[in-house]
Design a protein around this motif. Structure first.
Motif, short mmCIF file in Angstrom:
data_model
loop_
_atom_site.label_atom_id
_atom_site.label_comp_id
_atom_site.label_asym_id
_atom_site.label_seq_id
_atom_site.Cartn_x
_atom_site.Cartn_y
_atom_site.Cartn_z
N ARG A 79 -4.81 10.85 2.56
CA ARG A 79 -5.23 12.25 2.80
C ARG A 79 -5.00 13.13 1.58
O ARG A 79 -5.88 13.86 1.13
N ARG A 80 -3.79 13.07 1.03
CA ARG A 80 -3.45 13.96 -0.09
C ARG A 80 -4.30 13.64 -1.33
O ARG A 80 -4.76 14.54 -2.02
N VAL A 81 -4.46 12.34 -1.61
CA VAL A 81 -5.24 11.94 -2.79
C VAL A 81 -6.71 12.34 -2.60
O VAL A 81 -7.33 12.92 -3.50
N ALA A 82 -7.24 12.08 -1.42
CA ALA A 82 -8.64 12.43 -1.16
C ALA A 82 -8.84 13.94 -1.28
O ALA A 82 -9.85 14.41 -1.82
N ALA A 83 -7.87 14.72 -0.81
CA ALA A 83 -8.00 16.18 -0.88
C ALA A 83 -8.00 16.65 -2.33
O ALA A 83 -8.78 17.53 -2.71
N ALA A 84 -7.14 16.06 -3.15
CA ALA A 84 -7.07 16.45 -4.57
C ALA A 84 -8.40 16.14 -5.27
O ALA A 84 -8.92 16.94 -6.04
N VAL A 85 -8.94 14.97 -4.98
CA VAL A 85 -10.20 14.56 -5.61
C VAL A 85 -11.34 15.47 -5.12
O VAL A 85 -12.15 15.96 -5.92
N ALA A 86 -11.35 15.75 -3.82
CA ALA A 86 -12.43 16.57 -3.24
C ALA A 86 -12.41 18.00 -3.78
O ALA A 86 -13.45 18.60 -4.04
N ARG A 87 -11.19 18.54 -3.95
CA ARG A 87 -11.03 19.90 -4.47
C ARG A 87 -11.74 20.07 -5.81
O ARG A 87 -12.35 21.07 -6.10
N ARG A 88 -11.64 19.06 -6.65
CA ARG A 88 -12.24 19.14 -7.99
C ARG A 88 -13.76 19.11 -7.93
O ARG A 88 -14.42 19.63 -8.84
N ALA A 89 -14.28 18.52 -6.89
CA ALA A 89 -15.74 18.43 -6.78
C ALA A 89 -16.35 19.77 -6.40
O ALA A 89 -17.56 19.95 -6.44
N THR A 90 -15.50 20.76 -6.03
CA THR A 90 -16.03 22.06 -5.62
C THR A 90 -15.98 23.09 -6.75
O THR A 90 -16.46 24.21 -6.59
N LEU A 91 -15.38 22.73 -7.88
CA LEU A 91 -15.21 23.71 -8.96
C LEU A 91 -16.27 23.48 -10.05
O LEU A 91 -16.29 22.41 -10.66
N PRO A 92 -17.13 24.47 -10.27
CA PRO A 92 -18.26 24.27 -11.19
C PRO A 92 -17.86 23.78 -12.57
O PRO A 92 -18.56 22.95 -13.15
N SER A 93 -16.72 24.25 -13.10
CA SER A 93 -16.36 23.84 -14.46
C SER A 93 -15.95 22.37 -14.51
O SER A 93 -15.81 21.81 -15.60
N LEU A 94 -15.73 21.77 -13.36
CA LEU A 94 -15.26 20.37 -13.35
C LEU A 94 -16.35 19.38 -12.96
O LEU A 94 -16.23 18.18 -13.24
N VAL A 95 -17.38 19.89 -12.32
CA VAL A 95 -18.43 18.99 -11.82
C VAL A 95 -19.09 18.28 -13.00
O VAL A 95 -19.45 18.90 -13.99
#
Ligand code: SAH
Length: 395
Positions: A79-95
């Motif tokens: 859960r924690r790892v998936a949440a960290a990875v998913a969070r980054r997919a929502t930030l335009p500068s990181l996509v």
């Protein structure tokens, strides 16, 4: 489950959701716990959450969860790892970034866990007894959340010794990579030495600042101090710098920098100059030689790992900034950083102000700089804010 009984009053930091419990906060441990084992954190008769026990460390326990009912198991890490990875997919500068920090330890709810992605490879660094205990769960969760086929472990950070852990490096998952690992950063190809490079191989935190440097570099003569593998230097070349001189004391880093330049044939290599030297000496030499620069980057290593080193670190920052200011041509820019946790922004700004004054330069901050969005700082964990920078313009 063993219970960690808090000294009365010490529950306050847990209520504020700070993840660290120092030795002085622990009244006693009820039951048996080995390093890394999960313990219940108890104040009075109330269970406040679960933490990883680390008897060798001054940080005696690190909170996994502030929810007393949450179980710490493989599913928790998924859960924690998936949440960290998913969070980054929502930030335009990181996509779309091929080099990305996926897990930034405490600030992603995973104390002692660093994971950086370089293309199809994840490099994992574990620095706490709790993270060490859950090593295979974390690696499995990373493989699942990213779809990456390989994980390499770089658990060789010196801080492991504070937790009583030996260094460990090697392939953790998937087959060894034969070919060079190369990422794309704002249009520049950068080779990553994940086996022998610093940290996990690259300083991803400066990604946005390197792009900014490229935007500022047009027509300027640039000096990049502490250049490592040339990230700032190559962005400056791409941005049309007239000349880019780069300095580092590490031959392997400079060798990788030259390789990186060769990976980018679109850049004018004749404008790049790499020098193996101690920056403290080199700044003085350049001054004595009457050299001048329009744009100087100072991105030194951590001079103050903790607040106790702040004074000596302050002298080192003062020195390089003073000499940097002296080398700037009128209208020049200084991009200056501290990545020392022990030196806060306020102190750093004071040091830079003192350096400008002593150099006799009239100067103003035109922008404050920080780490990229994949290096978040949990509001409950201000210690996570290590990288601070100033873009300063001189008259
Ligand atoms: N700006 C770089 C990261 C810098 S890390 C980037 O964007 O990737 C700090 C660098 O300082 C390391 O490469 C290290 O080799 C170098 N270094 C440390 N002490 C030094 C010194 N006294 N003189 C020159 N380089 C030094």
């Amino acid at each position: 489950m063993p219970q960690l009984i808090l000294v009365p009053g010490k529950e306050r930091s847990v209520f504020r959701r700070h993840p660290w419990l120092f030795a002085g906060s622990v009244e006693r441990l009820i039951g048996q716990a080995r390093p890394g084992d999960t313990v219940e954190v108890v104040a009075g008769s109330q269970v406040l959450g679960k933490a990883a026990w680390s008897p060798a460390s001054q940080i005696r326990a690190r909170m996994w969860s502030f929810d007393a009912a949450e179980t710490i198991d493989d599913v928790f890490f998924k859960r924690r790892v998936a949440a960290a990875v998913a969070r980054r997919a929502t930030l335009p500068s990181l996509v779309g970034q091929s080099g990305l920090r996926l897990i930034h330890a405490e600030s992603d709810g995973l104390p002692g866990v660093i994971a950086d992605r370089y293309g199809d490879l994840v490099v994992l660094q574990l620095t706490s007894a709790g993270a060490e205990k859950w090593r295979s769960a974390i690696a499995g969760a990373l493989a699942k959340a990213t779809g990456c086929s390989r994980i390499y472990e770089r658990s060789d950070s010196e801080v492991r010794s504070l937790e009583g852990l030996e260094p460990r490096t090697g392939w953790l998952y998937g087959s060894p990579v034969e070919e060079a690992v190369v990422i794309d950063e704002h249009g520049i190809r950068m080779g990553i030495d994940f086996v022998a490079g610093h940290k996990t191989g690259f300083y991803l935190d400066q990604r946005d600042n390197r792009r900014l440097l490229g935007q500022l570099a047009g027509g300027r003569r640039v000096l990049n101090c502490f250049c490592y593998t040339g990230g700032f230097s190559l962005q400056a070349l791409a941005g049309g710098a007239a000349k880019v001189e780069s300095v580092d004391s590490s031959e392997p880093a400079l060798a990788q920098a030259r390789t990186n330049l060769a990976l980018n044939p679109q850049l004018d290599a004749a404008r790049a100059d790499w020098r193996c030297a101690n920056v403290f000496d080199e700044l003085r030499r350049l001054r004595a030689a009457g050299e001048r620069f329009d744009l100087i980057v100072l991105d030194p290593p951590k001079f103050a790992p903790s607040a106790s080193h702040a004074e000596r670190a302050a002298r080192a920052y003062k020195d390089i900034n003073l000499h940097g200011f002296r080398l700037l041509s009128p209208g020049g820019l200084l991009m200056t950083y501290s990545c020392s946790g022990g030196v806060g922004l306020e102190l750093f700004q004071k040091i830079v102000a003192g350096a400008a004054l002593d150099a006799g330069r009239d100067a103003r901050i035109v922008q404050r700089l920080q780490g990229a969005a994949d290096h978040p700082v949990a509001l409950a964990f201000p210690e996570g804010e290590y990288l601070k920078g100033l873009l300063v313009e001189v008259s």
